[in-house]
Design a protein around this motif. Structure first.
Motif, mmCIF file in Angstrom:
data_model
loop_
_atom_site.group_PDB
_atom_site.id
_atom_site.type_symbol
_atom_site.label_atom_id
_atom_site.label_comp_id
_atom_site.label_asym_id
_atom_site.label_seq_id
_atom_site.Cartn_x
_atom_site.Cartn_y
_atom_site.Cartn_z
ATOM 1 N N GLN A 113 -14.818 68.776 -4.314
ATOM 2 C CA GLN A 113 -13.787 67.880 -3.806
ATOM 3 C C GLN A 113 -12.895 68.514 -3.054
ATOM 4 O OE1 GLN A 113 -11.581 65.473 -6.428
ATOM 5 N NE2 GLN A 113 -11.673 63.735 -4.807
ATOM 6 N N SER A 114 -12.983 68.572 -1.670
ATOM 7 C CA SER A 114 -12.291 69.278 -0.676
ATOM 8 C C SER A 114 -11.022 68.805 -0.530
ATOM 9 C CB SER A 114 -13.048 69.370 0.682
ATOM 10 O OG SER A 114 -13.194 68.019 1.095
ATOM 11 N N HIS A 115 -10.572 67.424 -0.871
ATOM 12 C CA HIS A 115 -9.293 66.807 -0.805
ATOM 13 C C HIS A 115 -9.144 65.915 -1.750
ATOM 14 C CE1 HIS A 115 -6.112 64.435 0.876
ATOM 15 N NE2 HIS A 115 -5.883 65.509 1.382
ATOM 16 N N PRO A 116 -7.941 65.577 -2.473
ATOM 17 C CA PRO A 116 -8.037 64.522 -3.378
ATOM 18 C C PRO A 116 -8.571 63.220 -3.046
ATOM 19 C CG PRO A 116 -6.116 65.826 -3.449
ATOM 20 C CD PRO A 116 -6.948 66.264 -2.171
ATOM 21 N N PHE A 117 -8.224 62.753 -1.883
ATOM 22 C CA PHE A 117 -8.784 61.560 -1.230
ATOM 23 C C PHE A 117 -10.093 61.463 -0.645
ATOM 24 C CE2 PHE A 117 -3.977 61.811 -0.927
ATOM 25 C CZ PHE A 117 -3.690 60.642 -2.228
ATOM 26 N N LYS A 118 -10.858 62.430 -0.769
ATOM 27 C CA LYS A 118 -12.190 62.468 -0.010
ATOM 28 C C LYS A 118 -13.300 62.356 -1.257
ATOM 29 C CE LYS A 118 -11.370 64.696 4.168
ATOM 30 N NZ LYS A 118 -11.945 65.658 5.157
#
Length: 59
Positions: free
Chosen positions: A44-49
């Motif tokens: 998961q590259s970003h918490p919202f991605k």
């Protein structure tokens, strides 16, 4: 598996508008597992991605 074995790879993520539920992810992984796929990594590259699921199976 022996050295030189060949593999197929897949990334399977299809988030909906509100993301994926834990149950939906588990159900999809069970389906893929029954087809011979093995989960080898989760990114998961970003918490919202969306989460990317990397799977493999022998050719």
């Amino acid at each position: 598996m022996a050295a030189g074995d060949r593999w197929n790879y897949v990334v399977e993520v299809k988030p909906g508008f509100m993301g994926l539920s834990r149950e939906a992810v588990q159900e999809k992984l069970v389906q893929l597992g029954l087809q011979g796929w093995e989960l080898v990594s989760v990114v998961q590259s970003h918490p919202f991605k969306a989460v990317q699921l990397y799977l493999k199976k022998p050719i």
